[in-house]
Design a protein around this motif. Structure first.
Motif, PDB file in Angstrom:
ATOM      1  N   LEU A 175       0.858  -1.173   0.000  1.00 55.89           N
ATOM      2  CA  LEU A 175       0.000   0.000   0.000  1.00 55.89           C
ATOM      3  C   LEU A 175       0.900   1.230   0.000  1.00 55.89           C
ATOM      4  N   PHE A 176       0.753   2.061  -1.021  1.00 51.05           N
ATOM      5  CA  PHE A 176       1.436   3.343  -1.088  1.00 51.05           C
ATOM      6  C   PHE A 176       0.412   4.441  -0.826  1.00 51.05           C
ATOM      7  N   THR A 177       0.710   5.335   0.102  1.00 51.26           N
ATOM      8  CA  THR A 177      -0.167   6.477   0.348  1.00 51.26           C
ATOM      9  C   THR A 177       0.623   7.762   0.161  1.00 51.26           C
ATOM     10  N   THR A 178      -0.013   8.749  -0.462  1.00 46.33           N
ATOM     11  CA  THR A 178       0.630  10.045  -0.717  1.00 46.33           C
ATOM     12  C   THR A 178      -0.292  11.159  -0.239  1.00 46.33           C
ATOM     13  N   GLY A 179       0.284  12.170   0.411  1.00 42.35           N
ATOM     14  CA  GLY A 179      -0.531  13.273   0.914  1.00 42.35           C
ATOM     15  C   GLY A 179      -1.656  12.777   1.801  1.00 42.35           C
ATOM     16  N   PHE A 205       4.037   1.999   2.580  1.00 44.11           N
ATOM     17  CA  PHE A 205       4.929   3.147   2.482  1.00 44.11           C
ATOM     18  C   PHE A 205       4.093   4.415   2.360  1.00 44.11           C
ATOM     19  N   ASN A 206       4.338   5.351   3.266  1.00 37.83           N
ATOM     20  CA  ASN A 206       3.580   6.602   3.297  1.00 37.83           C
ATOM     21  C   ASN A 206       4.473   7.776   2.937  1.00 37.83           C
ATOM     22  N   TYR A 207       4.114   8.486   1.862  1.00 38.94           N
ATOM     23  CA  TYR A 207       4.876   9.638   1.399  1.00 38.94           C
ATOM     24  C   TYR A 207       4.194  10.942   1.819  1.00 38.94           C
ATOM     25  N   TYR A 208       5.000  11.874   2.302  1.00 39.34           N
ATOM     26  CA  TYR A 208       4.462  13.186   2.669  1.00 39.34           C
ATOM     27  C   TYR A 208       5.494  14.270   2.360  1.00 39.34           C
ATOM     28  N   ASP A 209       4.993  15.485   2.180  1.00 37.06           N
ATOM     29  CA  ASP A 209       5.828  16.671   1.977  1.00 37.06           C
ATOM     30  C   ASP A 209       5.575  17.601   3.156  1.00 37.06           C
ATOM     31  N   LYS A 210       6.617  18.117   3.775  1.00 36.37           N
ATOM     32  CA  LYS A 210       6.438  18.965   4.960  1.00 36.37           C
ATOM     33  C   LYS A 210       5.652  20.237   4.661  1.00 36.37           C
ATOM     34  N   ASP A 211       5.603  20.649   3.384  1.00 36.86           N
ATOM     35  CA  ASP A 211       4.842  21.840   3.003  1.00 36.86           C
ATOM     36  C   ASP A 211       3.399  21.531   2.632  1.00 36.86           C
ATOM     37  N   ASP A 212       3.042  20.244   2.596  1.00 31.67           N
ATOM     38  CA  ASP A 212       1.690  19.815   2.260  1.00 31.67           C
ATOM     39  C   ASP A 212       0.873  19.718   3.545  1.00 31.67           C
ATOM     40  N   ASP A 232       7.533   6.142   6.896  1.00 34.42           N
ATOM     41  CA  ASP A 232       7.103   7.465   6.446  1.00 34.42           C
ATOM     42  C   ASP A 232       8.263   8.076   5.675  1.00 34.42           C
ATOM     43  N   ILE A 233       7.982   8.495   4.439  1.00 34.76           N
ATOM     44  CA  ILE A 233       9.055   8.990   3.577  1.00 34.76           C
ATOM     45  C   ILE A 233       8.773  10.439   3.197  1.00 34.76           C
ATOM     46  N   GLU A 234       9.640  11.329   3.644  1.00 34.05           N
ATOM     47  CA  GLU A 234       9.469  12.751   3.307  1.00 34.05           C
ATOM     48  C   GLU A 234      10.116  13.037   1.956  1.00 34.05           C
ATOM     49  N   TRP A 244       7.246  24.284  -2.597  1.00 33.58           N
ATOM     50  CA  TRP A 244       7.530  25.030  -1.372  1.00 33.58           C
ATOM     51  C   TRP A 244       6.266  25.510  -0.658  1.00 33.58           C
ATOM     52  N   ASN A 245       5.099  25.054  -1.096  1.00 33.69           N
ATOM     53  CA  ASN A 245       3.846  25.535  -0.505  1.00 33.69           C
ATOM     54  C   ASN A 245       2.801  24.418  -0.502  1.00 33.69           C
ATOM     55  N   PRO A 246       1.585  24.676   0.034  1.00 38.97           N
ATOM     56  CA  PRO A 246       0.577  23.616   0.121  1.00 38.97           C
ATOM     57  C   PRO A 246       0.170  22.991  -1.218  1.00 38.97           C
ATOM     58  N   GLN A 247       0.479  23.634  -2.350  1.00 41.84           N
ATOM     59  CA  GLN A 247       0.171  23.029  -3.643  1.00 41.84           C
ATOM     60  C   GLN A 247       0.991  21.766  -3.900  1.00 41.84           C
ATOM     61  N   SER A 248       1.994  21.535  -3.064  1.00 39.77           N
ATOM     62  CA  SER A 248       2.769  20.297  -3.175  1.00 39.77           C
ATOM     63  C   SER A 248       1.873  19.062  -3.032  1.00 39.77           C
ATOM     64  N   HIS A 249       0.684  19.262  -2.491  1.00 36.91           N
ATOM     65  CA  HIS A 249      -0.272  18.161  -2.325  1.00 36.91           C
ATOM     66  C   HIS A 249      -0.613  17.485  -3.657  1.00 36.91           C
ATOM     67  N   ASP A 250      -0.494  18.228  -4.749  1.00 33.94           N
ATOM     68  CA  ASP A 250      -0.872  17.692  -6.058  1.00 33.94           C
ATOM     69  C   ASP A 250       0.313  17.164  -6.864  1.00 33.94           C
ATOM     70  N   GLY A 251       1.504  17.095  -6.264  1.00 31.45           N
ATOM     71  CA  GLY A 251       2.679  16.773  -7.057  1.00 31.45           C
ATOM     72  C   GLY A 251       3.287  15.393  -6.870  1.00 31.45           C
ATOM     73  N   TYR A 252       2.756  14.604  -5.951  1.00 32.24           N
ATOM     74  CA  TYR A 252       3.408  13.337  -5.594  1.00 32.24           C
ATOM     75  C   TYR A 252       3.555  12.373  -6.765  1.00 32.24           C
TER      76      TYR A 252
END
Length: 271
Positions: A175-179, A205-212, A232-234, A244-252
């Motif tokens: 299972l891969f999860t993003t945002g 594996f869970n992917y996240y961005d600190k700006d998301d 958890d993978i940053e 660099w901003n909350p729009q990173s939510h759409d980039g994974y």
């Protein structure tokens, strides 16, 4: 060429086109190559159709009532947060939105199952944003006989008995999860319990961005999440204008590091 792997995707919150997966698919085809990709059955899950007509209706009423500023942001919040509230509202009721969405998952799983002669097929699921909560709920219900899997429920799905293990995701390997925004749904509970592993060699594996702001690490949630989530993978998700901003939510799903990891996992399953 015979298919050897089932790979399913599930989208996040907000207005979502049925072809939401195209960027991901194009990004994967290149590193995997035609020979490997030909052995993968790719099946997208699209649950937004169960909500979108209602949301468009409300959106049109709001726009006609008075001038509104920040319309794009308003529309995102209306569609996105009404997704979340509708899914959880009276979830156990017969015919609820929650159960309709679970039926959308089963619909896609049935299509995938037709490509194989056995249930014992490795499955990978990639979920984004709200889709992470949706698939977590589905897995929980299959294991606990809840939701549409409650025996005797009028919503109990119809399927050939030999497909049951596949539809209950008993061969789910990754299972891969993003945002992932599961923390938003469980933060108010005294006890936070993760899904049990569907099988011993299952990995999450869970992917996240600190700006998301909608994407979170999961292992700190509770001991059970720490146990079931492999890592958890940053990452720095998104392009120059997103990362660099909350729009990173759409980039994974176009991120090179993420695509490389996912493609290596697919190759490791001897596809």
């Amino acid at each position: 060429m015979a298919k050897k792997l089932a790979f399913l995707t599930i989208h996040g919150m907000g207005e979502t086109d049925k072809n939401y997966y195209q960027i991901l698919k194009q990004s994967l085809e290149k590193p995997l190559g035609k020979d490997i990709w030909a052995k993968v059955h790719f099946e997208p899950i699209h649950y937004q159709s169960d909500l979108q007509d209602y949301q468009y209706n409300v959106w049109q009423k709001m726009r006609q009532s008075a001038p509104l500023s920040w319309q794009d942001l308003r529309k995102f919040m209306l569609f996105g947060f009404s997704d979340a509230s509708a899914i959880e509202h009276r979830a156990t009721d017969d015919g609820s939105v929650y159960k309709k969405i679970q039926k959308s998952i089963i619909y896609s799983l049935k299509i995938a199952r037709e490509q194989f002669s056995t249930n014992d097929v490795p499955i990978i699921i990639l979920a984004h944003s709200l889709g992470c909560q949706v698939i977590s709920n589905y897995l929980w219900d299959t294991q606990k006989n809840k939701g549409i899997w409650q025996v005797g429920s009028p919503d109990y799905p119809e399927f050939p008995p030999e497909q049951e293990d596949f539809l209950k995701l008993k061969s789910l390997r990754y299972l891969f999860t993003t945002g992932c925004n599961i923390p938003l749904f469980v933060a108010g509970f005294a006890e936070i319990v993760a899904i049990p592993k569907p099988k011993p060699n299952f990995k999450w594996f869970n992917y996240y961005d600190k700006d998301d702001v909608l994407g979170w690490p999961l292992k700190p949630l509770s001991p059970s999440y720490d146990l079931v989530v492999e890592k958890d993978i940053e990452i720095d998700s998104g392009n120059l204008w997103q990362s660099w901003n909350p729009q990173s939510h759409d980039g994974y799903w176009a991120d090179e590091d993420f695509i490389e990891h996912l493609s290596q996992i697919i190759k490791s399953l001897n596809v």
